[in-house]
Scaffold this motif. Structure first.
Motif, short mmCIF file in Angstrom:
data_model
loop_
_atom_site.label_atom_id
_atom_site.label_comp_id
_atom_site.label_asym_id
_atom_site.label_seq_id
_atom_site.Cartn_x
_atom_site.Cartn_y
_atom_site.Cartn_z
N ALA A 86 76.46 70.62 73.69
CA ALA A 86 75.37 70.23 74.98
C ALA A 86 75.75 68.69 75.19
O ALA A 86 75.89 67.94 74.32
N ALA A 87 75.69 68.43 76.49
CA ALA A 87 75.92 66.81 76.72
C ALA A 87 74.55 66.71 77.33
O ALA A 87 73.81 67.40 78.08
N CYS A 88 73.59 65.82 76.51
CA CYS A 88 72.23 65.55 76.58
C CYS A 88 71.96 64.13 76.30
O CYS A 88 72.59 63.50 75.15
N SER A 89 71.64 63.32 77.09
CA SER A 89 71.19 61.70 76.47
C SER A 89 70.50 61.59 75.35
O SER A 89 71.02 60.79 74.58
N ALA A 90 69.50 62.11 75.22
CA ALA A 90 68.63 62.14 73.85
C ALA A 90 68.67 60.73 73.33
O ALA A 90 69.23 60.37 72.11
N LEU A 91 68.27 59.73 74.16
CA LEU A 91 68.23 58.62 73.92
C LEU A 91 67.42 57.97 72.80
O LEU A 91 68.04 56.95 71.98
N ARG A 92 66.37 58.56 72.28
CA ARG A 92 65.45 57.87 71.29
C ARG A 92 65.54 58.84 70.13
O ARG A 92 65.70 60.04 70.27
N ARG A 93 65.28 58.53 69.00
CA ARG A 93 65.29 59.27 67.86
C ARG A 93 64.19 60.38 67.96
O ARG A 93 64.67 61.58 67.78
N ARG A 94 63.13 60.29 68.56
CA ARG A 94 62.04 61.25 68.70
C ARG A 94 62.52 62.15 69.62
O ARG A 94 62.15 63.45 69.43
N TYR A 95 63.63 62.04 70.49
CA TYR A 95 63.98 63.02 71.53
C TYR A 95 65.15 64.04 70.64
O TYR A 95 64.83 65.21 70.66
N ARG A 96 65.79 63.25 69.70
CA ARG A 96 66.67 63.75 68.93
C ARG A 96 66.13 64.77 67.82
O ARG A 96 66.56 66.05 67.53
N ASP A 97 64.79 64.42 67.56
CA ASP A 97 64.04 65.01 66.51
C ASP A 97 63.63 66.33 67.04
O ASP A 97 63.38 67.38 66.55
N ILE A 98 63.38 66.45 68.59
CA ILE A 98 62.90 67.57 69.08
C ILE A 98 63.92 68.61 69.09
O ILE A 98 63.98 69.83 68.98
N LEU A 99 65.18 68.18 69.50
CA LEU A 99 66.39 69.08 69.29
C LEU A 99 66.71 69.43 67.69
O LEU A 99 66.93 70.62 67.63
N ARG A 100 66.32 68.65 66.99
CA ARG A 100 66.81 68.87 65.57
C ARG A 100 65.56 70.06 65.01
O ARG A 100 65.97 70.72 64.35
N ALA A 101 64.34 69.74 65.57
CA ALA A 101 63.26 70.73 65.11
C ALA A 101 63.80 72.14 65.43
O ALA A 101 63.44 73.08 64.72
N ALA A 102 64.32 72.28 66.53
CA ALA A 102 64.83 73.55 67.31
C ALA A 102 66.07 73.95 66.66
O ALA A 102 66.28 75.31 66.58
N CYS A 103 67.02 73.24 66.14
CA CYS A 103 68.21 73.81 65.61
C CYS A 103 68.36 72.64 64.53
O CYS A 103 69.08 71.53 64.59
#
Length: 177
Positions: A86-103
């Motif tokens: 996926a191409a996704c900005s995910a600029l902040r750690r907490r945004y990446r944490d949301i993606l990491r929680a899902a996968c």
């Protein structure tokens, strides 16, 4: 860091600010890995797209449902073992944490570039809803990957093919994620 088994394809997110080349690199990496590709921009609500197109940065209320949708896409790919990029900005750690929680197995490659390079790229774009005027807002929001996040910072200046080769080495070479 957990290593993937040979029977499972990886789930990867190419992150970074607008103009870094996320979509181009992610598409090419997905082709190399022979996995599905997702453009996170396609997961934005029409209201969020209108907001950004008018030069207004999204807030976390706008981003939450969008990141959760991208996370669901990653989780579904991981559950099948097929993987995806996926191409996704995910600029902040907490945004990446949301993606990491899902996968939890997701790997992030964050593309980095000088502001001048990014502005030049954005200035040459046609037909994209993200205006160059929001670049400084994105750069101010950007939080580099931290050492405990599976992934790497990659220079966005080289040709996309070179960036993809580097990503492939990191995904499949000795000491792969």
């Amino acid at each position: 860091m957990a290593h993937r088994t040979e029977s499972r394809s990886p789930c990867v997110v190419i992150t970074g600010v607008s103009g870094a080349g996320k979509s181009t690199v992610a598409r090419q990496l997905a082709e190399r890995l022979e996995v599905p590709f997702a453009e996170a921009d396609d997961f934005h609500s029409p209201a969020s797209i209108r907001k950004m197109a008018s030069g207004v940065a999204l807030d976390d209320r706008d981003r939450g449902p969008w990141l959760e949708a991208v996370g669901r896409w990653l989780r579904e790919r991981d559950a099948t073992g097929r993987g995806g990029v996926a191409a996704c900005s995910a600029l902040r750690r907490r945004y990446r944490d949301i993606l990491r929680a899902a996968c939890p197995a997701v790997t992030f490659f964050q593309l980095t570039a000088d502001r001048t390079v990014l502005a030049d790229r954005l200035g040459g774009r046609r037909g994209h809803f993200m205006p160059e005027s929001l670049l400084d807002s994105q750069l101010a929001t950007l939080e580099p990957l931290e050492p405990d996040e599976r992934g790497a910072l990659l220079d966005a200046a080289p040709a996309p093919e070179e960036i993809v080769r580097t990503a492939m080495k990191l995904l499949t070479g000795p000491g792969a994620f």
